[in-house]
Design an enzyme around this catalytic site. Sequence first.
Site, mmCIF file in Angstrom:
data_model
loop_
_atom_site.group_PDB
_atom_site.id
_atom_site.type_symbol
_atom_site.label_atom_id
_atom_site.label_comp_id
_atom_site.label_asym_id
_atom_site.label_seq_id
_atom_site.Cartn_x
_atom_site.Cartn_y
_atom_site.Cartn_z
ATOM 1 N N CYS A 1 -58.382 31.998 -69.961
ATOM 2 C CA CYS A 1 -57.582 32.524 -71.068
ATOM 3 C C CYS A 1 -57.937 31.821 -72.378
ATOM 4 C CB CYS A 1 -56.103 32.367 -70.763
ATOM 5 S SG CYS A 1 -55.600 33.261 -69.272
ATOM 6 N N GLU B 1 -44.509 28.744 -63.128
ATOM 7 C CA GLU B 1 -44.556 29.002 -64.567
ATOM 8 C C GLU B 1 -43.740 30.247 -64.878
ATOM 9 O OE1 GLU B 1 -48.547 29.308 -65.954
ATOM 10 O OE2 GLU B 1 -48.958 27.173 -65.709
ATOM 11 N N SER C 1 -46.075 28.390 -68.897
ATOM 12 C CA SER C 1 -47.494 28.553 -69.159
ATOM 13 C C SER C 1 -47.852 27.897 -70.478
ATOM 14 C CB SER C 1 -47.830 30.042 -69.215
ATOM 15 O OG SER C 1 -49.053 30.266 -69.861
ATOM 16 N N CYS D 1 -60.000 27.646 -63.708
ATOM 17 C CA CYS D 1 -58.629 28.110 -63.883
ATOM 18 C C CYS D 1 -57.675 26.923 -63.944
ATOM 19 C CB CYS D 1 -58.238 29.053 -62.748
ATOM 20 S SG CYS D 1 -56.888 30.187 -63.169
ATOM 21 N N ASP D 2 -56.460 27.177 -64.392
ATOM 22 C CA ASP D 2 -55.533 26.133 -64.834
ATOM 23 C C ASP D 2 -55.450 24.912 -63.915
ATOM 24 O OD1 ASP D 2 -55.077 27.957 -66.775
ATOM 25 O OD2 ASP D 2 -52.936 28.201 -66.398
ATOM 26 N N LYS D 3 -55.123 25.098 -62.647
ATOM 27 C CA LYS D 3 -54.898 23.954 -61.762
ATOM 28 C C LYS D 3 -56.184 23.402 -61.195
ATOM 29 C CE LYS D 3 -50.761 24.789 -62.775
ATOM 30 N NZ LYS D 3 -51.136 25.940 -63.606
ATOM 31 N N CYS E 1 -61.585 33.667 -64.408
ATOM 32 C CA CYS E 1 -61.876 32.280 -64.783
ATOM 33 C C CYS E 1 -63.005 31.693 -63.951
ATOM 34 C CB CYS E 1 -60.637 31.405 -64.610
ATOM 35 S SG CYS E 1 -59.099 32.101 -65.202
ATOM 36 N N ASP F 1 -53.262 31.696 -62.093
ATOM 37 C CA ASP F 1 -51.899 31.656 -62.622
ATOM 38 C C ASP F 1 -51.497 33.007 -63.199
ATOM 39 O OD1 ASP F 1 -52.245 28.996 -62.019
ATOM 40 O OD2 ASP F 1 -51.165 28.293 -63.773
#
Length: 591
Positions: A208, A458, A484, A131-133, A58, A90
Site C-alpha cells: 500500500c 486492525e 491500520s 506486507c505489513d507483518k 505486496c 491485512d
Amino acid sequence: MSQHEMNQHDLRHKSRHVMDGPARAPQRAFYRAMGLTDEDLKKPLVGIATTWSEVTPCNITLRDQAAHIKDAVWQSGGVAREFTTASVSDGIAMGHEGMRASLVSREIIADSVELVMHGHQYDALVGVAGCDKSLPGMMMSMARLNVPSIFLYGGTIMPGKLANADGTERDLTIVDVYEAVGAHSAGKLTDAELYAIECAACPGAGSCGGQFTANTMACVGEAIGLALPGSSGYPAEHPERAKINRDCGEAIMRLLSQNIRPRDILTRKAFENAVRVVAATGGSTNACLHLPAIASEVGIQLTLTEIERLFHSTPLIADLKPGGKYVMLDLFNIGGVPVILKSMLDAGLLHGDCMTVSGKTMAENLKDVTVPSGQDIVFSAQNPLSPTGGLKVLYGNLAPEGAVVKVAGMTRLSHVGPAKVFDGEEEAFAAIDRCEIVAGDTVVIRYEGPKGGPGMREMLAVTAALYGQNLGQSVGLITDGRFSGGTRGLCIGHVGPEAQVGGPIGLIRNGDIIRIDAEKGILEVELSEQELLERKAGWTAPAPRYVGGALWKYAELVGPACYGAVTHGGCPISQTEKGETLVTKAPVTAN
C-alpha cells in the site's frame, strides 16, 4: 576467546557443522540431489527467505526478486538457498474474522525463518518481505538468529489514478476505497462511483502506497540499519528493481566476510533512530508494537514511555498520506528514505555512529545525500510540518499501560463525549453502517486485544466508514485492538490492559463520559476509582473464542501490547553496548 571472535573469519561458521567430515556424507548427498558440486559444498550457505505468495499484491513479485538476489550470491562466492514463509494480507483480511490471523502471522514468520535457518545451519540470511507483518517478522528472525543478515523491502505499489470531472487526475490508495465504502453507505457515492474507485486504486504489485504500516516499517529497516541505504524506496515494479536485488546479494557476502551481525547493529541507539523516523514521517501506530517486539529479541526493553519521549522530541518533517499529501513513490522520486534520514541527521536527531549492513555507519551512508530544494515532501527540522512527531502515547484511568494515536495531519486533538460500547468490531461496523453513530459520540470497541481478539485486529474498515460518513473529525474511537497505518482521525488503539484480562476498557458502559486529550496524552473515563473497583468485582472474562489451533496457542502465550504483543513470555531486560545479550527471556539461537 569468545565464539564470536573465533568465528570472525570463518565464512562457514554454521554450515561446516552440516557439510564437513565423513559423518556428514548423508547431508552432502541431499545437497548433491539438488545439483551442488564438490566445490559448492565448500562455500558458505546463504538463506534467501521471502514471503512470496499469490495471496497479496505486496508479495507477488518476491520470487522474481529472489532470483536476482540468488544469482548475485552465487556470483559472489556463496551458495544461495531460497525458501518461503507465510504471509497474511491485512487488506484482504480487513473487516472480518480473518484479521485475527494478521498479527499472529508476524510470530509465525519469525519462528519459521528461525527454524529453517537453524535447522539447516545457514551462514547468512537475506530476508525479503512485502506486507505489513512480514517486515517486522523478518527483522525479528534476524535479531533472534544473529547471523549476518540483510533486510529488503519488496517495494511499494504505484499510486492509482482516478479521473476528476474537470479532466485532471488524482492519486488513490487503498484507503480511498475503504473510505468510499463509508460514503456509499451514507448515500454520498453511487454504485458506479464506488466501482470506479475500486477498479483504479491498486494498479499492480506492491505494498500500500501511503505511510501505512508496510512503508513505515520499510523506513524503519533503513533507519535501524538492517536495510541497505535507499533500498526501501524502489517500487515493486520499478524497472531498476533488479539492481537493488543484486546489491543485496553482493552485500550479504561482504557482510559475511566482515562478520557484522544483527546484534552489532541493533543497539539501543539504533532503536532510537527507528522510533524517530516513525515520528518524523507520521508513520503507523503499529510501529509501537513492532519496534518493542524486535527490541525484545536482542534483550532491549523499549517501553511506550521511551517511545513517547522520542515522539515528543522529534518534529514531523515528511508530508505523507494518510495525514499528508504524498505517497512512497513521490518520496522515492526525490531520493527516498535517505533524504528523510539526512534531514534528521543534520538536525541532530539521529545517532550517526550506528553501524549498518552497508558496513558503514549511518553518518557515512548519508555523507553525500542532500535534501532537494523546491519540493514540499520532506522539510527541514527547523521548518517542520509540526514541532512534534506524528504519533502520541496516552495514559489515564482507561489506559494504565498506555494507548497510541496517530496525530499527523490532525487539527482536532481532544474530545469529550458519551461512550457507545461494542464488544467486537462487527457490532461497531454494523452500527456505523446503520448510521447510528452521531457527532460527539465516543465509540468503544473492546475484546479485540492480543488475547481477547485474539490477534488484535486492525479496524480500518470501521475508521474509514466513519470518515466516509463525514464523522472522522467529530467522534472519538478507542479500542484495545489496533488500527491500520491508513487510519486517520482521533482513533486510539492499543488500550491496555485489554478487556480480556480485566482492563478498565472492559468496564465501560454506554453513556459513560470519556475524555481524550491527544495533546496532553490523556485518556480517561469520568468514573471514580471506587466505581471502577465495584464494576471490576462484578466482571467476568468471556470464554475464549478458540479452543485449538494457532489462534488459541497465540492467545495462551501472548503478552500485552505495551511490550509488543510477543509470545515469548515478556520483555527482555538488558544488553551490552556491543549488542550481546546479558539477560533475556527471548529465545535466542546461539552463535
